[in-house]
Scaffold this motif. Structure first.
Motif, PDB file in Angstrom:
ATOM      1  N   UNK A 174       0.844  -1.209   0.000  1.00 46.19           N
ATOM      2  CA  UNK A 174       0.000   0.000   0.000  1.00 46.19           C
ATOM      3  C   UNK A 174       0.874   1.252   0.000  1.00 46.19           C
ATOM      4  N   UNK A 175       1.934   1.224   0.808  1.00 45.70           N
ATOM      5  CA  UNK A 175       2.832   2.388   0.884  1.00 45.70           C
ATOM      6  C   UNK A 175       3.511   2.624  -0.465  1.00 45.70           C
ATOM      7  N   UNK A 176       3.896   1.533  -1.144  1.00 42.71           N
ATOM      8  CA  UNK A 176       4.537   1.681  -2.456  1.00 42.71           C
ATOM      9  C   UNK A 176       3.559   2.243  -3.483  1.00 42.71           C
ATOM     10  N   UNK A 177       2.297   1.802  -3.407  1.00 40.95           N
ATOM     11  CA  UNK A 177       1.285   2.359  -4.316  1.00 40.95           C
ATOM     12  C   UNK A 177       1.096   3.853  -4.051  1.00 40.95           C
ATOM     13  N   UNK A 178       1.052   4.210  -2.768  1.00 43.57           N
ATOM     14  CA  UNK A 178       0.857   5.625  -2.416  1.00 43.57           C
ATOM     15  C   UNK A 178       2.054   6.446  -2.872  1.00 43.57           C
ATOM     16  N   UNK A 179       3.245   5.880  -2.719  1.00 43.29           N
ATOM     17  CA  UNK A 179       4.455   6.592  -3.173  1.00 43.29           C
ATOM     18  C   UNK A 179       4.371   6.853  -4.680  1.00 43.29           C
ATOM     19  N   UNK A 208      10.871   3.195   4.043  1.00 42.18           N
ATOM     20  CA  UNK A 208      11.521   2.497   2.916  1.00 42.18           C
ATOM     21  C   UNK A 208      10.718   2.668   1.625  1.00 42.18           C
ATOM     22  N   UNK A 209       9.402   2.863   1.760  1.00 38.45           N
ATOM     23  CA  UNK A 209       8.556   2.940   0.555  1.00 38.45           C
ATOM     24  C   UNK A 209       8.737   4.274  -0.168  1.00 38.45           C
ATOM     25  N   UNK A 210       9.170   5.290   0.586  1.00 32.76           N
ATOM     26  CA  UNK A 210       9.304   6.613  -0.036  1.00 32.76           C
ATOM     27  C   UNK A 210       7.999   7.373  -0.105  1.00 32.76           C
ATOM     28  N   UNK A 211       6.926   6.835   0.488  1.00 34.44           N
ATOM     29  CA  UNK A 211       5.642   7.568   0.407  1.00 34.44           C
ATOM     30  C   UNK A 211       5.616   8.672   1.457  1.00 34.44           C
ATOM     31  N   UNK A 212       4.707   9.626   1.262  1.00 36.53           N
ATOM     32  CA  UNK A 212       4.401  10.643   2.264  1.00 36.53           C
ATOM     33  C   UNK A 212       3.485   9.960   3.281  1.00 36.53           C
TER      34      UNK A 212
END
Ligand code: EGV
Length: 376
Positions: A174-179, A208-212
């Motif tokens: 989910x975090x990667x998708x948001x990023x 690690x995901x780079x998301x906000x």
């Protein structure tokens, strides 16, 4: 509908009706007895007062944050980067987040069902809500078209009232998708203390995901501290929202006395107190379910939940009819319609029972509930 249920506009107003009852099984706040080590912290409050008045507040705040998050397995945190804001409650932290998000976005994807003060706070700042079913969130990636039309995805984990925890792999996805879509990912982790499945390093995954990202932590659900609590508002470096400005519009700081108390409770938790609490909740869950054994046409919806609440399906009965009937005996439960903020009828046949209670109060309440359910 009786006068009370007709006027209760949200779940918290249903909980307010229960506050002075001897059989209050409505709110998810901790109302069990203090354990002996916790009682010793309370006995030490006069000394903590002196310490709180003398020591530098940033030192006290860091120690409380470090101890609390560490007790929940959240060993890394960005306190030293200045990315943790202390609030009087997690709902205040949520209000600050909502106001900040509304400065850059007009729509937010929100887990469904969940406790209704979350959608109400978000709507209150003018955000349009897009429901994301809990199952859809757990099953796999979110639709791209959804991520293209919101500024944030908001997830309560463990969720309330279901107790379902977002596993590490799903959080990562989910975090990667948001990023990828430049969407803020926000977590309300108020119930994470109850479930060791939620004791993985969420911040490491988010970083690690780079998301906000933003996380709202809550000390208020775990221990019977008479509403003395801290909500922590934690954020990524590049979240790009005016969180500090809005936080400073509302408060200068929280009480160092409460911070010291939280630190002492957290240190006890890390030293075995949390495992004891988990056993207490598990024992109470079994007590509730055993007291209702054999009652026809009921079921417990969240088989694997470990949080301090349990959801009861009352079959063909209307949840509000049961709520009214047990209220005649001074017993209060929480009708679930308003957790289903986008489709209330989904909650018409379920009620939530609080488990952070003394066993005697819980079993007395369960026996009243049993007699009402058997009466048909
Ligand atoms: N700010 C609000 N409305 N607080 C009530 C909330 O803490 C109760 C809760 O979360 C629960 O009963 O599960």
């Amino acid at each position: 509908a009786t006068q009370a249920e007709a006027t209760a506009q949200n779940l918290t107003q249903f909980e307010t009706l229960a506050l002075s009852s001897r059989l209050n099984l409505a709110d998810g706040h901790a109302r069990q007895e203090l354990t002996p080590p916790q009682r010793r912290v309370i006995d030490d409050l006069p000394a903590l007062w002196v310490e709180a008045a003398e020591r530098p507040v940033d030192e006290i705040e860091r120690a409380a944050c470090h101890a609390f998050l560490g007790a929940l397995g959240q060993h890394s945190h960005p306190f030293d980067d200045g990315r943790v804001l202390a609030c009087y409650s997690s709902s205040l932290a949520m209000e600050i987040f909502a106001r900040a998000l509304a400065t850059e976005s007009d729509a937010i994807a929100l887990i469904h069902p969940t406790f209704d003060n979350i959608p109400d706070i978000l709507r209150g700042v003018g955000l349009r809500l897009v429901p994301v079913e809990e199952d859809a969130l757990h099953d796999g990636p979110l639709p791209t078209e959804l991520l293209n039309r919101v500024g944030c995805v908001f997830v309560t984990t463990p969720n309330n009232p279901t107790g379902r925890v977002l596993p590490e792999e799903r959080l990562r996805g989910l975090a990667e998708q948001c990023a990828e879509h430049g969407v803020v990912l926000t977590l309300d982790t108020s119930f994470r203390g109850f479930d060791t499945d939620a004791h993985y390093d969420h911040y490491a995954v988010l970083e690690a995901s780079g998301c906000r990202w933003v996380v709202i932590e809550d000390t208020g659900k775990l221990w019977p501290t008479l509403e003395l609590k801290i909500g922590w508002l934690v954020r990524s470096t590049d979240v790009g929202l005016p969180l500090e400005k809005i936080h400073s519009d509302i408060l200068l700081g929280v009480s160092p006395l409460v911070l010291l108390m939280v630190q002492r409770f957290a240190e006890d938790a890390a030293g075995g107190g949390l495992a004891d609490l988990h056993r207490h909740i598990a024992d109470n869950r079994a007590l509730l379910r055993n007291n209702l054994a054999g009652v026809p046409d009921i079921s417990f919806v969240d088989t694997f939940s470990r949080t301090s609440v349990d959801r009861l399906h009352v079959g063909a009965r209307q949840g509000l009819d049961v709520w009214n009937a047990v209220r005649e005996h001074q017993l209060y439960l929480l009708p679930c319609q308003k957790f289903h903020w986008a489709n209330p009828s989904e909650g018409a046949h379920t009620l939530r029972v609080a488990l952070s209670r003394n066993p005697l109060a819980l079993s007395t309440g369960a026996q009243v509930l049993r007699s009402v359910l058997l009466a048909g």
